[in-house]
Design a protein around this motif. Structure first.
Motif, PDB file in Angstrom:
ATOM      1  N   ALA A 330       0.725  -1.173   0.102  1.00 15.47           N
ATOM      2  CA  ALA A 330       0.043   0.212   0.013  1.00 15.47           C
ATOM      3  C   ALA A 330       0.784   1.310   0.100  1.00 15.47           C
ATOM      4  O   ALA A 330       0.623   2.253  -0.816  1.00 15.47           O
ATOM      5  CB  ALA A 330      -0.908  -0.059   1.181  1.00 15.47           C
ATOM      6  N   MET A 331       1.728   1.303   0.720  1.00 10.16           N
ATOM      7  CA  MET A 331       2.934   2.414   0.844  1.00 10.16           C
ATOM      8  C   MET A 331       3.635   2.735  -0.529  1.00 10.16           C
ATOM      9  O   MET A 331       3.690   3.757  -0.827  1.00 10.16           O
ATOM     10  CB  MET A 331       3.508   2.305   2.263  1.00 10.16           C
ATOM     11  N   ALA A 332       3.912   1.499  -1.233  1.00 13.58           N
ATOM     12  CA  ALA A 332       4.534   1.740  -2.433  1.00 13.58           C
ATOM     13  C   ALA A 332       3.696   2.004  -3.503  1.00 13.58           C
ATOM     14  O   ALA A 332       4.108   3.177  -4.292  1.00 13.58           O
ATOM     15  CB  ALA A 332       5.038   0.280  -2.749  1.00 13.58           C
ATOM     16  N   GLY A 333       2.281   1.691  -3.332  1.00 15.61           N
ATOM     17  CA  GLY A 333       1.311   2.266  -4.349  1.00 15.61           C
ATOM     18  C   GLY A 333       1.088   3.705  -4.041  1.00 15.61           C
ATOM     19  O   GLY A 333       1.091   4.425  -4.759  1.00 15.61           O
ATOM     20  N   HIS A 334       0.896   4.063  -2.643  1.00 12.95           N
ATOM     21  CA  HIS A 334       0.979   5.567  -2.533  1.00 12.95           C
ATOM     22  C   HIS A 334       2.223   6.508  -2.860  1.00 12.95           C
ATOM     23  O   HIS A 334       1.898   7.489  -3.534  1.00 12.95           O
ATOM     24  CB  HIS A 334       1.140   5.926  -0.966  1.00 12.95           C
ATOM     25  N   GLN A 335       3.397   5.858  -2.866  1.00  9.02           N
ATOM     26  CA  GLN A 335       4.337   6.888  -3.132  1.00  9.02           C
ATOM     27  C   GLN A 335       4.537   6.890  -4.828  1.00  9.02           C
ATOM     28  O   GLN A 335       4.861   7.860  -5.088  1.00  9.02           O
ATOM     29  CB  GLN A 335       5.800   6.239  -2.650  1.00  9.02           C
ATOM     30  N   GLY A 336       4.221   5.741  -5.388  1.00  8.05           N
ATOM     31  CA  GLY A 336       4.166   5.934  -6.799  1.00  8.05           C
ATOM     32  C   GLY A 336       3.110   6.746  -7.400  1.00  8.05           C
ATOM     33  O   GLY A 336       3.385   7.580  -8.345  1.00  8.05           O
ATOM     34  N   TRP A 337       2.133   6.794  -6.561  1.00  7.25           N
ATOM     35  CA  TRP A 337       0.825   7.706  -6.831  1.00  7.25           C
ATOM     36  C   TRP A 337       1.234   9.035  -6.662  1.00  7.25           C
ATOM     37  O   TRP A 337       1.053  10.115  -7.373  1.00  7.25           O
ATOM     38  CB  TRP A 337      -0.434   7.323  -5.863  1.00  7.25           C
ATOM     39  N   SER A 338       2.090   9.377  -5.567  1.00  7.61           N
ATOM     40  CA  SER A 338       2.514  10.669  -5.310  1.00  7.61           C
ATOM     41  C   SER A 338       3.691  11.239  -6.331  1.00  7.61           C
ATOM     42  O   SER A 338       3.546  12.380  -6.986  1.00  7.61           O
ATOM     43  CB  SER A 338       3.173  10.795  -3.953  1.00  7.61           C
ATOM     44  N   ALA A 339       4.297  10.249  -6.612  1.00  9.36           N
ATOM     45  CA  ALA A 339       5.315  10.704  -7.933  1.00  9.36           C
ATOM     46  C   ALA A 339       4.722  11.340  -9.116  1.00  9.36           C
ATOM     47  O   ALA A 339       5.021  12.289  -9.740  1.00  9.36           O
ATOM     48  CB  ALA A 339       6.343   9.618  -8.271  1.00  9.36           C
ATOM     49  N   ASN A 340       3.411  10.844  -9.450  1.00 12.88           N
ATOM     50  CA  ASN A 340       2.773  11.142 -10.391  1.00 12.88           C
ATOM     51  C   ASN A 340       1.780  12.410 -10.229  1.00 12.88           C
ATOM     52  O   ASN A 340       1.771  13.345 -11.009  1.00 12.88           O
ATOM     53  CB  ASN A 340       1.874  10.003 -10.991  1.00 12.88           C
ATOM     54  N   VAL A 341       1.081  12.493  -8.930  1.00 11.84           N
ATOM     55  CA  VAL A 341       0.359  13.550  -8.787  1.00 11.84           C
ATOM     56  C   VAL A 341       1.287  14.949  -8.376  1.00 11.84           C
ATOM     57  O   VAL A 341       0.926  15.917  -8.619  1.00 11.84           O
ATOM     58  CB  VAL A 341      -0.343  13.022  -7.417  1.00 11.84           C
ATOM     59  N   PHE A 342       2.345  14.506  -7.862  1.00 10.02           N
ATOM     60  CA  PHE A 342       3.175  15.812  -7.705  1.00 10.02           C
ATOM     61  C   PHE A 342       3.821  16.357  -8.908  1.00 10.02           C
ATOM     62  O   PHE A 342       4.029  17.596  -9.190  1.00 10.02           O
ATOM     63  CB  PHE A 342       4.691  15.511  -6.871  1.00 10.02           C
ATOM     64  N   THR A 343       3.689  15.584 -10.225  1.00  9.33           N
ATOM     65  CA  THR A 343       4.149  16.008 -11.499  1.00  9.33           C
ATOM     66  C   THR A 343       3.033  16.820 -12.134  1.00  9.33           C
ATOM     67  O   THR A 343       3.151  17.457 -13.103  1.00  9.33           O
ATOM     68  CB  THR A 343       4.545  14.887 -12.406  1.00  9.33           C
ATOM     69  N   LEU A 344       1.749  16.680 -11.609  1.00 10.45           N
ATOM     70  CA  LEU A 344       0.574  17.121 -12.183  1.00 10.45           C
ATOM     71  C   LEU A 344       0.836  18.579 -12.345  1.00 10.45           C
ATOM     72  O   LEU A 344       0.565  19.263 -13.436  1.00 10.45           O
ATOM     73  CB  LEU A 344      -0.531  16.772 -11.643  1.00 10.45           C
ATOM     74  N   PRO A 345       1.037  19.355 -11.389  1.00 15.55           N
ATOM     75  CA  PRO A 345       1.288  20.768 -11.508  1.00 15.55           C
ATOM     76  C   PRO A 345       2.071  21.152 -12.458  1.00 15.55           C
ATOM     77  O   PRO A 345       1.906  22.422 -13.030  1.00 15.55           O
ATOM     78  CB  PRO A 345       1.791  21.199 -10.000  1.00 15.55           C
ATOM     79  N   SER A 346       3.242  20.457 -12.636  1.00 17.73           N
ATOM     80  CA  SER A 346       4.171  20.970 -13.885  1.00 17.73           C
ATOM     81  C   SER A 346       3.669  20.403 -15.227  1.00 17.73           C
ATOM     82  O   SER A 346       3.859  20.905 -16.165  1.00 17.73           O
ATOM     83  CB  SER A 346       5.862  20.409 -13.528  1.00 17.73           C
ATOM     84  N   ASP A 347       2.687  19.693 -15.200  1.00 18.25           N
ATOM     85  CA  ASP A 347       2.125  19.173 -16.499  1.00 18.25           C
ATOM     86  C   ASP A 347       1.237  20.137 -16.835  1.00 18.25           C
ATOM     87  O   ASP A 347       0.945  20.466 -18.183  1.00 18.25           O
ATOM     88  CB  ASP A 347       1.475  17.754 -16.378  1.00 18.25           C
ATOM     89  N   LEU A 348       0.486  20.859 -15.837  1.00 22.45           N
ATOM     90  CA  LEU A 348      -0.798  21.462 -16.223  1.00 22.45           C
ATOM     91  C   LEU A 348      -0.426  23.154 -16.178  1.00 22.45           C
ATOM     92  O   LEU A 348      -1.456  23.797 -16.376  1.00 22.45           O
ATOM     93  CB  LEU A 348      -1.958  21.160 -15.372  1.00 22.45           C
ATOM     94  N   PHE A 349       0.571  23.581 -15.530  1.00 24.93           N
ATOM     95  CA  PHE A 349       0.820  25.004 -15.131  1.00 24.93           C
ATOM     96  C   PHE A 349       2.267  25.484 -15.532  1.00 24.93           C
ATOM     97  O   PHE A 349       3.173  24.321 -15.596  1.00 24.93           O
ATOM     98  CB  PHE A 349       0.481  25.333 -13.831  1.00 24.93           C
ATOM     99  N   PRO A 350       2.433  26.659 -15.945  1.00 21.38           N
ATOM    100  CA  PRO A 350       3.946  27.066 -16.193  1.00 21.38           C
ATOM    101  C   PRO A 350       4.701  26.965 -14.981  1.00 21.38           C
ATOM    102  O   PRO A 350       4.142  27.024 -13.717  1.00 21.38           O
ATOM    103  CB  PRO A 350       3.632  28.405 -16.696  1.00 21.38           C
ATOM    104  N   ARG A 351       5.978  27.315 -15.091  1.00 19.51           N
ATOM    105  CA  ARG A 351       6.815  27.079 -13.654  1.00 19.51           C
ATOM    106  C   ARG A 351       6.862  28.067 -12.782  1.00 19.51           C
ATOM    107  O   ARG A 351       6.669  28.029 -11.683  1.00 19.51           O
ATOM    108  CB  ARG A 351       8.333  27.069 -14.295  1.00 19.51           C
ATOM    109  N   GLN A 352       6.323  29.395 -13.390  1.00 11.23           N
ATOM    110  CA  GLN A 352       6.006  30.320 -12.439  1.00 11.23           C
ATOM    111  C   GLN A 352       4.965  29.925 -11.250  1.00 11.23           C
ATOM    112  O   GLN A 352       5.013  30.803 -10.289  1.00 11.23           O
ATOM    113  CB  GLN A 352       5.566  31.713 -13.242  1.00 11.23           C
TER     114      GLN A 352
END
Length: 423
Positions: A330-352
């Motif tokens: 479960a914790m491995a799943g959460h951390q893999g999930w977090s690696a992708n969720v934390f990438t959403l802001p840089s996928d969807l918004f400019p660096r600023q």
């Protein structure tokens, strides 16, 4: 090609990995010592929930401020301010004598530690092109598990040798050492003379992004921001649960002592560590195979959500290592999930805007974590059972993925020059 480009950006990622490791080592000291401090100081389950909630409340407040500070003053100064505060707060735990003292120290620690992820995510956005960001986030986010592994490995030894107060001083000193290295060494890519022109061109290979500055309240007009906020609000409480209640769960359910608690916790967090890197690698691999960003990111998130679901069975097993396997998955799943969720802001918004979006989402996650802490404390005080708590944990990720898909069905980047954003 990697040799021709250079790998300086991965040295920056290594610094983020070290900071995140120290960040989690600092906050995990209490989680390791909690079953034993509870007996020495006399906390009830509900009072422990209040102590944990003090950290999460400050973390939530700090994230709102930290994202804006990092976006305004940059990652070098923003990170330095954050780690200065949390280093002093970590050492302040050694002065606590009761529930109020620990709650105040945890509150100060939460304010400082809130700066880690907004600063780290913005640093990744500055130093990596989009196609490498999920992997870079997965690598530095693995520090949360390394810190959690080191805590049960080192804290009992320090506490048994020098006393529990020395354990809090030890982690605070590590933070101060990292701060000195960061201030001496870190520069942005354009200001770093050791970066090769080829690697700088690789880092800036994405299409140019707008330079508009956007107040964080205006970011909430965009559905993309709410997708990230919802994902954090629904799933971060599960990680907080593991972080602060795992030691208590294993000690109470399987009769573990301070000497025997370390190995199961180390195994769990090593599995989580592998999950963090694997989740980022999977998304990058799917993108490399030609999958669209929307399909690759959500496909990786679905795989991670399925890894968490079996945690609902953990209260039904009576073998320690089977329980460890379920929790570790479960914790491995959460951390893999977090690696992708934390990438959403840089996928969807400019660096600023990245650090601000991360800060808003982190605030939502911490608020959800407060609710989970208060619920867990009251539930255990009333029934002594973790069954309902883990049922909620197992269902959270599927629900979060559904909400993300409804809010951002095509993962289209937000347009910040208007009042709204396309999903």
């Amino acid at each position: 090609m990697a040799a021709r480009l250079g790998r300086y950006r991965w040295r920056v990622c290594a610094m983020l990995l070290a900071a995140t490791t120290i960040n989690y080592l600092d906050r995990q000291v209490l989680g390791v010592l909690a079953p034993f401090l509870q007996g020495e100081i006399g906390w009830s389950e509900q009072q422990y929930g209040y102590i944990v909630s003090a950290f999460q409340a400050a973390y939530a407040i700090g994230l709102l401020c930290a994202g804006a500070i990092v976006d305004r003053f940059g990652t070098r100064i923003g990170y330095a301010v954050a780690i200065s505060v949390w280093s002093l707060a970590a050492m302040a735990h050694s002065l606590a004598v009761g529930v109020l003292g620990f709650a105040l120290a945890r509150f100060a620690l939460g304010l400082g530690e809130a700066g880690n992820f907004p600063a780290a995510i913005k640093t990744v956005a500055e130093w990596f092109p989009r196609r490498e960001r999920a992997l870079a986030v997965g690598v530095f986010n693995a520090g949360s598990n390394i810190g959690a592994v080191l805590a049960p490995l080192l804290v009992p030894v320090v506490a048994a040798t020098l006393g529990w107060r020395a354990a809090f001083l030890f982690t605070g000193i590590l933070s101060a050492v990292w701060l000195a290295v960061w201030l001496l060494w870190y520069r942005t890519p354009e200001a770093q003379p050791k970066l090769s022109p080829a690697e700088l061109a690789h880092i800036r290979s994405d299409p140019p992004e707008p330079t508009v500055e956007v107040p964080w309240l205006r970011l909430l007009r965009h559905r993309q921001a709410w997708a990230f906020v919802a994902a954090k609000f629904i799933t971060d409480p599960v990680w907080w649960l593991f972080l602060f209640w795992l030691g208590k769960f294993l000690a109470s359910e399987y009769g573990l002592s301070l000497a025997t608690l370390g190995l199961p916790m180390i195994v769990v967090y090593l599995m989580a560590d592998a999950g963090s890197v694997a989740g980022g690698w999977l998304a990058g691999r799917l993108l490399a195979r030609g999958w669209a960003l929307n399909r690759a990111r959500k496909g990786a998130m679905l795989a991670c959500a399925l890894c968490v679901a079996p945690i609902v069975l953990v209260t039904q097993v009576h073998n320690l290592w089977l329980a460890v396997a379920l929790i570790g998955l479960a914790m491995a799943g959460h951390q893999g999930w977090s690696a992708n969720v934390f990438t959403l802001p840089s996928d969807l918004f400019p660096r600023q805007a990245v650090a601000s979006v991360v800060g808003i989402g982190g605030f939502a996650g911490a608020v959800g974590g407060i609710g989970m802490s208060l619920f867990a404390g009251s539930q255990l005080q009333a029934t002594g059972s973790y069954a309902r708590i883990f049922l909620i944990a197992g269902a959270a990720y599927g629900l979060a993925l559904l909400v993300v898909h409804l809010l951002a069905p095509r993962m289209r980047p937000a347009t910040l020059d208007g009042t709204g954003g396309s999903p």
